[in-house]
Design an enzyme around this catalytic site. Sequence first.
Site, PDB file in Angstrom:
ATOM      1  N   CYS A 240       8.616   2.619  -0.361  1.00 24.25           N
ATOM      2  CA  CYS A 240      10.101   1.894   0.049  1.00 24.25           C
ATOM      3  C   CYS A 240       9.049   0.839  -0.098  1.00 24.25           C
ATOM      4  O   CYS A 240       7.403   0.725   0.441  1.00 24.25           O
ATOM      5  CB  CYS A 240       9.609   2.502   1.195  1.00 24.25           C
TER       6      CYS A 240
ATOM      7  N   ASP B 157      -3.942   7.060   2.271  1.00 23.78           N
ATOM      8  CA  ASP B 157      -3.046   7.070   4.052  1.00 23.78           C
ATOM      9  C   ASP B 157      -3.361   8.668   3.825  1.00 23.78           C
ATOM     10  O   ASP B 157      -4.841   9.428   3.912  1.00 23.78           O
ATOM     11  CB  ASP B 157      -1.379   6.915   4.013  1.00 23.78           C
TER      12      ASP B 157
ATOM     13  N   ALA C 136       4.061  -1.748   2.196  1.00 26.07           N
ATOM     14  CA  ALA C 136       4.812  -0.785   1.645  1.00 26.07           C
ATOM     15  C   ALA C 136       4.280   0.514   1.626  1.00 26.07           C
ATOM     16  O   ALA C 136       3.773   0.539   2.891  1.00 26.07           O
ATOM     17  CB  ALA C 136       4.749  -1.224  -0.383  1.00 26.07           C
ATOM     18  N   LYS C 137       4.928   1.969   1.223  1.00 22.43           N
ATOM     19  CA  LYS C 137       5.056   2.736   1.879  1.00 22.43           C
ATOM     20  C   LYS C 137       5.264   4.049   1.148  1.00 22.43           C
ATOM     21  O   LYS C 137       5.988   3.688   0.477  1.00 22.43           O
ATOM     22  CB  LYS C 137       4.714   3.378   3.079  1.00 22.43           C
ATOM     23  N   GLY C 138       4.112   4.842   0.380  1.00 18.85           N
ATOM     24  CA  GLY C 138       5.265   5.794   0.074  1.00 18.85           C
ATOM     25  C   GLY C 138       4.222   7.572   0.026  1.00 18.85           C
ATOM     26  O   GLY C 138       3.775   7.387   1.345  1.00 18.85           O
TER      27      GLY C 138
END
Length: 436
Positions: free
Chosen positions: A58, A144, A103-105
């Site tokens: 995202c 993460d 953002a993040k995945g």
Amino acid sequence: MADDPFENMLAQMDRAEEYADVDHGVFERLKHPERTLKVTLPVELDSGEVEVFEGYRCQFDSARGPFKGGVRFHPTVTQREVEALAGWMTWKTALVDLPYGGAKGGVICEPKELTQNDLESLTRRYTEGIRRMIGPETDVPAPDMNTNPQTMAWMMDTYSMYEGHSVPQVVTGKPLEIGGTPGRVEATGRGVSIVTERLFEYLDRDLSEATVAIQGFGNVGSNAARLLDEAGARIVATSDVSGAAYDPDGLDVSALAAHVSAGGLIEEYVAGETRADRGDREGDGSADRWDDPDEIGNDELLTLDVDVLIPAAVEGVITADNVDDLRASAVVEAANGPTTVAADEVLTERDVQVVPDILANAGGVIVSYLEWVQNAQEFSWPLETVNAELERRIGTAFDQTIDQYDEKGLPDLRTAAYTLALERTASAHEYRGLFP
């Protein structure tokens, strides 16, 4: 919807809107991610089977600069969670004044059930799936939950193969040998320790007399525990998925860290491995402090009578169901989104100071930024420079949050942090306008 992290983030924004100097139209724009990609990842495992995984990336907001955010491997990953985490990254980078968006995945998987080869294949497949979205000036992933420097090395190599040359600055959190920066691995935990110390200075209390409970003893929790222990605080409890260890006289943090880094679980440590290699402290009497800890439940850890509670595991652990039982006088959010809005309101009424996640755990993204800058310049800095810059930046953000809280008479530190982050992001949107 307390268990929906995205709804929780939106509710946190709504609480801050009345205090933030943000046009309502721009504020509504800030509630929506720019884009989310879902990828399907077929991987041939070491077992010979082909398993199909799902992953997401995202990109929430790019008004202030390239997207920035971690990648997590976990069985509970959902699109809503990834979008919430990308939103929190947006406010975090704005609060600590980095030229980034959020953002993040995430990939839905259970890393413990995968071999090293399986993890490499999955990482490379995921990187290929999102590679059209990422890039050193576009979107820069980082480690993460359940990802680490090795994961970043695989991501960097996969991206570089398509580019035809090495692109170290496409990810941060890399091994030192391929462009990583010293201090990145412990950066989030160091930031948590710094803001905890700053909070005690602000409250005019002595950290050396404080008791601390840390939920989660992974990378963030263990480094925060070590640094706070060195600062004189007493770490009385910590936990992992197997259970929690509690000793009101203080845990032996270094022995526990050695046990966990060797692959051990906390329940094993509590069961009798606590005295290995400890000796009698050469007769100085300090051995008396290290009694074998008691095993308690993870839920019980959250309700211990301590000065500081540091949730450092997953989101949504402090809720309307357990907040009345919390006895800590301050909470420092090392995890993302550990407190629901309903619980927040109760803590505010009780004057329990909560240092919000977008400030407390920003050390990681600050040092990721420093790594990215060094890669762009093809120049590296020593650990002392990195740590000093981390302390300066997170300290400035803490001071600005406190000033906002005191001068505007805001209800809590989270609202103060959000007003700053929302105003900075909204200002960038207003200057840039709408295209076309």
